[in-house]
Scaffold this active site. Sequence first.
Site: not given
Ligand SMILES: *Cc1c(COP(=O)(O)O)cnc(C)c1O
Length: 388
Positions: A177, A205, A236
């Site tokens: 990320s 991602h 996302k």
């Molecule tokens: C954003 C993210 C999460 C958490 O997801 P949310 O739905 O925002 O709680 C978990 N793992 C990675 C790699 C992330 O980037």
Amino acid sequence: MEFCKTYLLKVQEQNLYRKPVIYRFLDAVHVELEGKSYLSLSTNNYLGLTHSSAIQQAAIDAISQYGTGSGGARLTTGSHPLYQKLEQGLAAFKKTEAAVVFNTGYMANVGVISALSGKGDVIFSDALNHASIIDGCCLSKAHRVVYRHGDMDDLAEKLKDTPCSGRRLIVTDGVFSMDGDIAPLDDIVALGETYEAMIMVDDAHAVGVLGHGGCGTVDHFGLQERVDIQMGTLSKSLASEGGYVAGSQALIAYLMNKARSFIFSTALSPATVGAAHGALMELQNHPELVETVLQNAQYVREALTFAGIPVEGNMTPILPIMVGEAALAVKMVELLKEEGLLVSAIRPPTVPHGSSRLRLTISAAHDRKELAQAVESIIAVSRRVKLI
Ligand SMILES: *Cc1c(COP(=O)(O)O)cnc(C)c1O
């Protein structure tokens, strides 16, 4: 309560103080802030789906049909019919037998890891894995072994040298990320098969970005049926909120019976689940969005690299500009804001000390002309602060 103030003074001195800023999104990538309009280069809305009228309508329809709240946990009274549509849709998209939705990606990771591993088990975790994976390891009471980021020799050595009386689990982000690079999942799977370890990939991602139609890291490497646990988020590319796991029927039923973050939390609202399902349909109907975001990212990456700016990552829409010191990252963010650009400074504890960075994220909703202007501004600011 004096310790709160003492702590805050300390983080302020280190340039690490953080607070939420109120953003008013005008569309997927434009934001109004204190009465001024900005171009956002820091949203994880990779496909720009948050402002699709079809998806917004799906959320509105969900509220009209089922109300605003779910009123209960999934295993009691909260499983409204949209859940079934979404979970079947996710399983089909990921080409697995089944899928289960959690309330956030964070809750999926802590719930899954602690359900799969416990005392006597060993979890092998990449050094740059997301905080929610680290927290899941802590919660699980299993022994956690951290291998150097993407280093397969180190992972192999640690698999060989760590005694384990129970189960082994290897867990990795698919796309990291804060760094934008891709895990060597093919090599990880091969090692997992040698050492009889379960494999879990966090595709937060990667969905909407890697693989055919944006279906993720496993498809990108052609590893269907060889990765046990595919976790992801709906927050996302999928423009809503929630986390999920895709895998075998047995895995999904096990998680529903074992993962505490699934069992002991109220189900998502119909609007949230409706929007996620709408976004999944939109992604499948418009696979060209995946091309667009990758081409936009490639355009920015090449232009910045050509100007001598140190951009890390590859083939993903996450472009970290390595800056080093937190204070310099904060300064650059301020200067870019004066140029009408919103960029986030990523600082410790999110990344190790001395590796503060600007994290650009590119979207399919970005316009090329605006990206070209943004690149000019980033180059000008980088010169001003003598980064280049
Ligand atoms: C954003 C993210 C999460 C958490 O997801 P949310 O739905 O925002 O709680 C978990 N793992 C990675 C790699 C992330 O980037």
